[in-house]
Design a protein around this motif. Sequence first.
Motif, PDB file in Angstrom:
ATOM      1  N   TRP A   1      -8.515  -9.528  -0.535  1.00  0.00           N
ATOM      2  CA  TRP A   1      -7.611  -7.609  -0.546  1.00  0.00           C
ATOM      3  C   TRP A   1      -7.726  -7.003   0.749  1.00  0.00           C
ATOM      4  CZ3 TRP A   1      -8.572  -4.989  -5.422  1.00  0.00           C
ATOM      5  CH2 TRP A   1      -8.146  -5.682  -6.044  1.00  0.00           C
ATOM      6  N   ALA A   2      -8.355  -7.102   1.389  1.00  0.00           N
ATOM      7  CA  ALA A   2      -8.410  -6.389   3.001  1.00  0.00           C
ATOM      8  C   ALA A   2      -7.253  -6.881   3.949  1.00  0.00           C
ATOM      9  CB  ALA A   2     -10.171  -6.413   2.990  1.00  0.00           C
ATOM     10  N   ASP A   3      -6.855  -8.602   3.587  1.00  0.00           N
ATOM     11  CA  ASP A   3      -6.216  -8.976   3.932  1.00  0.00           C
ATOM     12  C   ASP A   3      -4.993  -8.504   3.923  1.00  0.00           C
ATOM     13  OD1 ASP A   3      -8.269 -10.370   5.670  1.00  0.00           O
ATOM     14  OD2 ASP A   3      -7.778 -11.978   5.066  1.00  0.00           O
ATOM     15  N   VAL A   4      -4.276  -8.245   2.414  1.00  0.00           N
ATOM     16  CA  VAL A   4      -3.191  -7.904   1.940  1.00  0.00           C
ATOM     17  C   VAL A   4      -3.150  -6.613   2.509  1.00  0.00           C
ATOM     18  CG1 VAL A   4      -1.810  -7.469   0.273  1.00  0.00           C
ATOM     19  CG2 VAL A   4      -3.088  -9.193   0.338  1.00  0.00           C
ATOM     20  N   MET A   5      -4.147  -5.857   2.087  1.00  0.00           N
ATOM     21  CA  MET A   5      -4.111  -3.970   2.661  1.00  0.00           C
ATOM     22  C   MET A   5      -3.416  -4.044   4.303  1.00  0.00           C
ATOM     23  SD  MET A   5      -4.081  -2.581  -0.079  1.00  0.00           S
ATOM     24  CE  MET A   5      -4.272  -0.997   0.168  1.00  0.00           C
ATOM     25  N   THR A   6      -3.818  -5.347   5.022  1.00  0.00           N
ATOM     26  CA  THR A   6      -4.131  -4.452   6.898  1.00  0.00           C
ATOM     27  C   THR A   6      -2.435  -5.067   6.571  1.00  0.00           C
ATOM     28  OG1 THR A   6      -6.290  -5.638   7.058  1.00  0.00           O
ATOM     29  CG2 THR A   6      -4.931  -5.827   8.388  1.00  0.00           C
ATOM     30  N   VAL A   7      -1.782  -6.654   6.212  1.00  0.00           N
ATOM     31  CA  VAL A   7      -0.307  -6.411   6.603  1.00  0.00           C
ATOM     32  C   VAL A   7       0.629  -5.875   5.889  1.00  0.00           C
ATOM     33  CG1 VAL A   7       1.107  -8.765   5.691  1.00  0.00           C
ATOM     34  CG2 VAL A   7      -0.830  -8.950   6.277  1.00  0.00           C
ATOM     35  N   LEU A   8      -0.036  -5.066   4.854  1.00  0.00           N
ATOM     36  CA  LEU A   8       0.569  -4.148   4.340  1.00  0.00           C
ATOM     37  C   LEU A   8       0.889  -3.429   5.257  1.00  0.00           C
ATOM     38  CD1 LEU A   8       0.295  -3.840   0.508  1.00  0.00           C
ATOM     39  CD2 LEU A   8       1.778  -4.559   1.526  1.00  0.00           C
ATOM     40  N   TYR A   9      -0.370  -2.646   5.903  1.00  0.00           N
ATOM     41  CA  TYR A   9      -0.415  -1.658   6.946  1.00  0.00           C
ATOM     42  C   TYR A   9       0.227  -1.907   7.991  1.00  0.00           C
ATOM     43  CZ  TYR A   9      -1.838   0.967  10.789  1.00  0.00           C
ATOM     44  OH  TYR A   9      -2.971   1.518  12.165  1.00  0.00           O
ATOM     45  N   TYR A  10       0.594  -2.655   8.227  1.00  0.00           N
ATOM     46  CA  TYR A  10       0.979  -3.024   9.588  1.00  0.00           C
ATOM     47  C   TYR A  10       2.388  -2.920   9.729  1.00  0.00           C
ATOM     48  CZ  TYR A  10      -2.852  -4.093  12.587  1.00  0.00           C
ATOM     49  OH  TYR A  10      -4.285  -3.638  12.821  1.00  0.00           O
ATOM     50  N   SER A  11       2.510  -3.593   8.137  1.00  0.00           N
ATOM     51  CA  SER A  11       4.698  -3.521   8.032  1.00  0.00           C
ATOM     52  C   SER A  11       4.492  -2.351   7.695  1.00  0.00           C
ATOM     53  CB  SER A  11       4.148  -4.156   7.117  1.00  0.00           C
ATOM     54  OG  SER A  11       4.437  -5.674   7.050  1.00  0.00           O
ATOM     55  N   ALA A  12       3.997  -1.635   7.342  1.00  0.00           N
ATOM     56  CA  ALA A  12       4.513  -0.358   7.191  1.00  0.00           C
ATOM     57  C   ALA A  12       4.496   0.648   8.393  1.00  0.00           C
ATOM     58  CB  ALA A  12       3.917   0.923   5.996  1.00  0.00           C
ATOM     59  N   ALA A  13       3.551   1.066   8.735  1.00  0.00           N
ATOM     60  CA  ALA A  13       3.593   1.006  10.670  1.00  0.00           C
ATOM     61  C   ALA A  13       4.592   1.620  11.371  1.00  0.00           C
ATOM     62  CB  ALA A  13       2.288   1.353  11.097  1.00  0.00           C
ATOM     63  N   LEU A  14       5.120   0.051  11.597  1.00  0.00           N
ATOM     64  CA  LEU A  14       6.546  -1.081  12.174  1.00  0.00           C
ATOM     65  C   LEU A  14       7.525   0.067  11.540  1.00  0.00           C
ATOM     66  CD1 LEU A  14       7.501  -2.469  13.964  1.00  0.00           C
ATOM     67  CD2 LEU A  14       7.574  -4.161  12.646  1.00  0.00           C
ATOM     68  N   GLY A  15       7.434   0.064  10.049  1.00  0.00           N
ATOM     69  CA  GLY A  15       8.334   0.633   9.386  1.00  0.00           C
ATOM     70  C   GLY A  15       8.663   1.418   9.730  1.00  0.00           C
ATOM     71  N   ILE A  16       7.317   2.273   9.640  1.00  0.00           N
ATOM     72  CA  ILE A  16       8.206   3.725   9.767  1.00  0.00           C
ATOM     73  C   ILE A  16       8.617   4.612  11.714  1.00  0.00           C
ATOM     74  CG2 ILE A  16       5.715   4.421  10.742  1.00  0.00           C
ATOM     75  CD1 ILE A  16       7.614   6.574   9.399  1.00  0.00           C
ATOM     76  N   CYS A  17       7.980   3.360  12.325  1.00  0.00           N
ATOM     77  CA  CYS A  17       8.214   3.507  13.784  1.00  0.00           C
ATOM     78  C   CYS A  17      10.147   2.545  13.916  1.00  0.00           C
ATOM     79  CB  CYS A  17       7.636   2.382  14.982  1.00  0.00           C
ATOM     80  SG  CYS A  17       5.968   2.517  15.180  1.00  0.00           S
ATOM     81  N   VAL A  18      10.476   2.105  12.706  1.00  0.00           N
ATOM     82  CA  VAL A  18      11.876   1.780  13.610  1.00  0.00           C
ATOM     83  C   VAL A  18      12.125   2.670  12.587  1.00  0.00           C
ATOM     84  CG1 VAL A  18      13.413  -0.028  12.450  1.00  0.00           C
ATOM     85  CG2 VAL A  18      11.856  -0.950  13.284  1.00  0.00           C
ATOM     86  N   VAL A  19      12.743   3.155  11.288  1.00  0.00           N
ATOM     87  CA  VAL A  19      13.763   4.100  11.226  1.00  0.00           C
ATOM     88  C   VAL A  19      13.254   5.185  12.112  1.00  0.00           C
ATOM     89  CG1 VAL A  19      13.686   5.261   8.754  1.00  0.00           C
ATOM     90  CG2 VAL A  19      12.730   3.610   9.416  1.00  0.00           C
ATOM     91  N   SER A  20      12.563   5.242  12.487  1.00  0.00           N
ATOM     92  CA  SER A  20      11.958   6.477  13.464  1.00  0.00           C
ATOM     93  C   SER A  20      12.926   7.011  14.139  1.00  0.00           C
ATOM     94  CB  SER A  20      10.475   7.502  13.455  1.00  0.00           C
ATOM     95  OG  SER A  20       9.529   8.065  12.342  1.00  0.00           O
ATOM     96  N   ALA A  21      12.986   5.921  14.811  1.00  0.00           N
ATOM     97  CA  ALA A  21      13.614   5.386  16.177  1.00  0.00           C
ATOM     98  C   ALA A  21      15.136   5.556  15.720  1.00  0.00           C
ATOM     99  CB  ALA A  21      13.494   3.992  16.998  1.00  0.00           C
TER     100      ALA A  21
END
Length: 277
Positions: free
Chosen positions: A78-98
């Motif tokens: 569960w923690a592995d999945v949440m970690t991947v989701l976190y890094y994905s969302a964090a990357l997404g917010i950077c790309v979209v904001s840029a």
Amino acid sequence: MLHTLSKEFTCKSFSLRSTKDEKDLFTKSQWSDSTRWFLVYRLSIWLYQLSWSVGYIIYLQIHYPDRLNRIHRYFTSWADVMTVLYYSAALGICVVSAHYRKTNQIENKPLRCLRSLTWFLHTVVINSSVIVMLIFWIFVSAKFKEEKLRNVFNIHRHAVNSVLVFVDFCVVATPVRLMHVVYGYIYGLTYAFATVLMYWLGDTPTVYKFLNWEDHPGKAVVVSLIVGIVVPTVLHFCFFMLHLVKMRVAEHCTKCTSAKDHVVSTPREENSKETLV
């Protein structure tokens, strides 16, 4: 310090909606205002974590296909999945904001929702990564053979991953609100309830020895409350205090850098004036 803590105990502190001053904190480092290099960092750590997670699935499929059918039971998974989701969302917010900055667009509801999702996942991951490491090495590792303990995937999932999450916590400027501890409660208790469902549905009565709903349901309830509420409370408070320290140190470094720049620029200005005279 007391003033800072007092501001945390408000209804607004439970919200995942960021203020105007907090919006840019999700797309830059605590130590630099460069969004370009931070985007490179986000992309790198996302690719790294995703590669290890996919690699582990492939490893199980090849060597332990029977274990792959049980992977959903474990808190580490569960923690592995949440970690991947976190890094994905964090990357997404950077790309979209840029993209929004480049095209001069005004942020909309999807961007605000993505920021809130990133904040939620950040809160959950920093706590769960530590819990995974503590539970495994204190309560679970004793039953493992030395060969399995030294397995590269085992070390990564129960040690390296937690270290990387802590490094990420130190690097990013993502705010930490004290009242966001409730999201840690929700996540931990959701997993506990999921193990109950596994027992009711006949999947397994016991995921871990200390979480046996068939033979020791009372003990399982106590453990669930400790791991789902008590431990996240302590950990989240520690991360909150570390976040305050991190901001103070970063602020001090910024002042020192500004002071050095001022000292360096002043003699140059004086020399230029003398040259003109």
